[in-house]
Design an enzyme around this catalytic site. Structure first.
Site, PDB file in Angstrom:
ATOM      1  CB  SER A  18      -0.869   0.068   1.266  1.00 57.59           C
ATOM      2  OG  SER A  18      -0.027  -0.135   2.233  1.00 57.59           O
ATOM      3  N   GLY A  50      -5.290  -0.065   5.754  1.00 60.93           N
ATOM      4  CA  GLY A  50      -5.605  -0.675   6.762  1.00 60.93           C
ATOM      5  C   GLY A  50      -6.904  -0.262   7.509  1.00 60.93           C
ATOM      6  CB  CYS A  81       0.630  -5.091   1.662  1.00 61.79           C
ATOM      7  SG  CYS A  81      -0.687  -4.384   2.655  1.00 61.79           S
ATOM      8  CB  THR A  83      -3.841  -4.365   5.120  1.00 59.60           C
ATOM      9  OG1 THR A  83      -2.859  -4.141   6.393  1.00 59.60           O
ATOM     10  CG2 THR A  83      -5.108  -3.912   5.099  1.00 59.60           C
ATOM     11  CB  CYS A 192       1.718  -3.406   9.704  1.00 60.48           C
ATOM     12  SG  CYS A 192       1.915  -1.903   8.604  1.00 60.48           S
ATOM     13  CG  HIS A 194       4.119   0.808   6.466  1.00 61.69           C
ATOM     14  ND1 HIS A 194       3.327   0.307   5.540  1.00 61.69           N
ATOM     15  CD2 HIS A 194       4.374   2.070   5.773  1.00 61.69           C
ATOM     16  CE1 HIS A 194       3.225   0.844   4.474  1.00 61.69           C
ATOM     17  NE2 HIS A 194       3.601   1.844   4.608  1.00 61.69           N
TER      18      HIS A 194
HETATM   19  N1  DGL Z   1       1.814  -2.220   5.011  1.00 63.11           N
HETATM   20  C1  DGL Z   1       0.554  -2.492   5.190  1.00 63.11           C
HETATM   21  C2  DGL Z   1       0.744  -3.969   6.267  1.00 63.11           C
HETATM   22  O1  DGL Z   1       1.544  -4.690   6.124  1.00 63.11           O
HETATM   23  C3  DGL Z   1      -0.109  -1.717   5.844  1.00 63.11           C
HETATM   24  C4  DGL Z   1      -0.396  -0.456   5.756  1.00 63.11           C
HETATM   25  C5  DGL Z   1      -1.566   0.179   5.343  1.00 63.11           C
HETATM   26  O2  DGL Z   1      -2.554   0.503   6.238  1.00 63.11           O
HETATM   27  O3  DGL Z   1      -1.876   0.710   4.344  1.00 63.11           O
HETATM   28  O4  DGL Z   1      -0.440  -4.362   6.444  1.00 63.11           O
END
Ligand code: DGL
Length: 270
Positions: A18, A50, A81, A83, A192, A194
Site C-alpha cells: 500500500s 488498513g 502487505c 492488509t 504490518c 511498515h
Molecule cells: N504495509 C501494510 C501492511 O503490512 C499496511 C499499511 C496500510 O494501512 O496501508 O499491513
C-alpha cells in the site's frame, strides 16, 4: 492479467505494498536473491489500506498486481502487505492458479512457540486483525500462547512520512504499548510491513527483554521456494539484480524516500 504465464527466468519479480512498508520485505528478498530483478510498487496515493473497507482494498490490490505483472511481464509477484494479503491473495490465487504469488502474514508462529507460556502482542492494521486470515492464525496458536491483537491505526503514516524516530512517534508508541506493561509480554509481532522500520523506536519503548518478530525473511524464503518449484530462479551469479521503484503518488519525494528506506543502514530485522 492475461492467461499466459511470464515463464522466463530472466523476467523481474513484482513486489507490491500500500506504500513504502513492503520495502522491509524487499530488502530480505534482495539479500536472499541478489541476481533477481525486482519492480516495487507502493500505492501511497491510496494509503493507508488498513482503515479502508475490505472491498476497496481487495480491488486496489487486484488492480495493482495485474498492472505490475502485465506491464513488466513479471514471472512472480509478492503482496508485501499484511492488509492486502488478507483481503486479496486467496482470490488472486484462485484467478491465477499457476502463477507464483506470495503474501505476508504476521509472524505469530515463531513468537508463540519461542518459549513456554509466551505472551505475544501483535501490532497490525485494524483490517489485518479483523480479517478471517488472522482469526484463523490466532486460533492455531491460542493454546500455546496468550495473544493480544493491537490495532495501530495511524502508525504506518510515520513511515510514509519518513519519520522513524522522535517525540511524536514515541508518544504514539507509549500510548499504545504502555497499557500492556503489566501483562508480561514476551514477544511483539510486527504484523504490518511498515513497522520493521520502527523497530528501534518500538525497542526504545518496550526495552530489551521483549523479542520483536517480523515476517520479511520468511516471505523472501517462501518466494524463493515458489520460484524453485516453478523452475523460474534466475541462477545467474554474473547478473547483479536491479530494483526499480514505482509509486502511484505524484509526490516525487516518495521515490527518494523509497530508496532511503531500501538502503537504510539500521538493522530493521532480526
Ligand atoms: N504495509 C501494510 C501492511 O503490512 C499496511 C499499511 C496500510 O494501512 O496501508 O499491513
Amino acid at each position: 492479467m492475461p492467461e499466459h504465464t511470464n515463464n522466463s527466468a530472466a523476467s523481474p519479480i513484482a513486489v507490491f505494498d500500500s506504500g513504502l512498508g513492503g520495502i522491509s520485505v524487499l530488502r530480505e528478498m534482495v539479500k536472499l536473491m541478489p541476481d533477481e530483478d525486482f519492480i516495487y510498487l507502493g500505492d501511497s496515493k491510496n494509503a493507508p489500506y488498513g482503515t479502508k473497507s475490505l472491498e476497496a482494498v481487495r480491488q486496489l490490490t487486484i488492480d495493482n498486481i495485474h498492472f505490475l505483472v502485465d506491464r513488466y511481464h513479471c514471472k512472480a509477484a509478492a503482496v508485501a502487505c499484511n492488509t492486502a494479503t488478507s483481503a486479496a491473495v486467496r482470490i488472486l490465487r484462485e484467478m491465477h492458479p499457476d502463477f507464483p504469488l506470495v503474501g505476508v502474514e504476521p509472524a505469530l508462529k515463531p513468537a508463540a512457540l519461542a518459549r513456554e507460556n509466551a505472551r505475544v502482542l501483535v501490532m497490525a492494521t485494524p483490517m489485518t486483525l479483523r480479517e478471517e486470515k488472522f482469526r484463523k492464525l490466532e486460533h492455531r496458536f491460542d493454546s500455546e500462547a496468550a495473544i493480544y491483537p493491537l490495532p495501530c491505526p495511524g502508525l504506518m503514516e510515520y513511515v510514509e512520512n519518513g519519520i522513524l524516530s522522535g517525540q511524536e512517534l514515541a508518544a504514539y508508541l507509549h500510548e499504545h504499548l504502555d497499557p500492556y506493561k503489566d501483562k508480561g509480554i514476551t514477544g511483539i509481532v510486527l504484523g504490518c510491513t511498515h513497522y520493521p522500520f520502527l523497530r528501534e523506536a518500538i525497542r526504545n519503548v518496550v526495552g530489551d527483554q521483549v523479542e520483536i518478530y517480523d515476517g520479511g525473511l520468511g516471505t523472501a524464503r517462501e518466494l524463493l521456494r515458489r520460484l524453485r518449484e516453478a523452475g523460474l530462479c534466475r541462477n545467474d551469479p554474473d547478473h547483479k539484480g536491479e530494483v526499480t521503484f514505482l509509486n502511484s503518488s505524484d509526490d516525487p519525494s516518495l521515490l527518494e524516500r523509497s530508496k532511503d528506506l531500501f538502503y537504510l543502514k539500521e538493522e530493521v530485522s532480526n
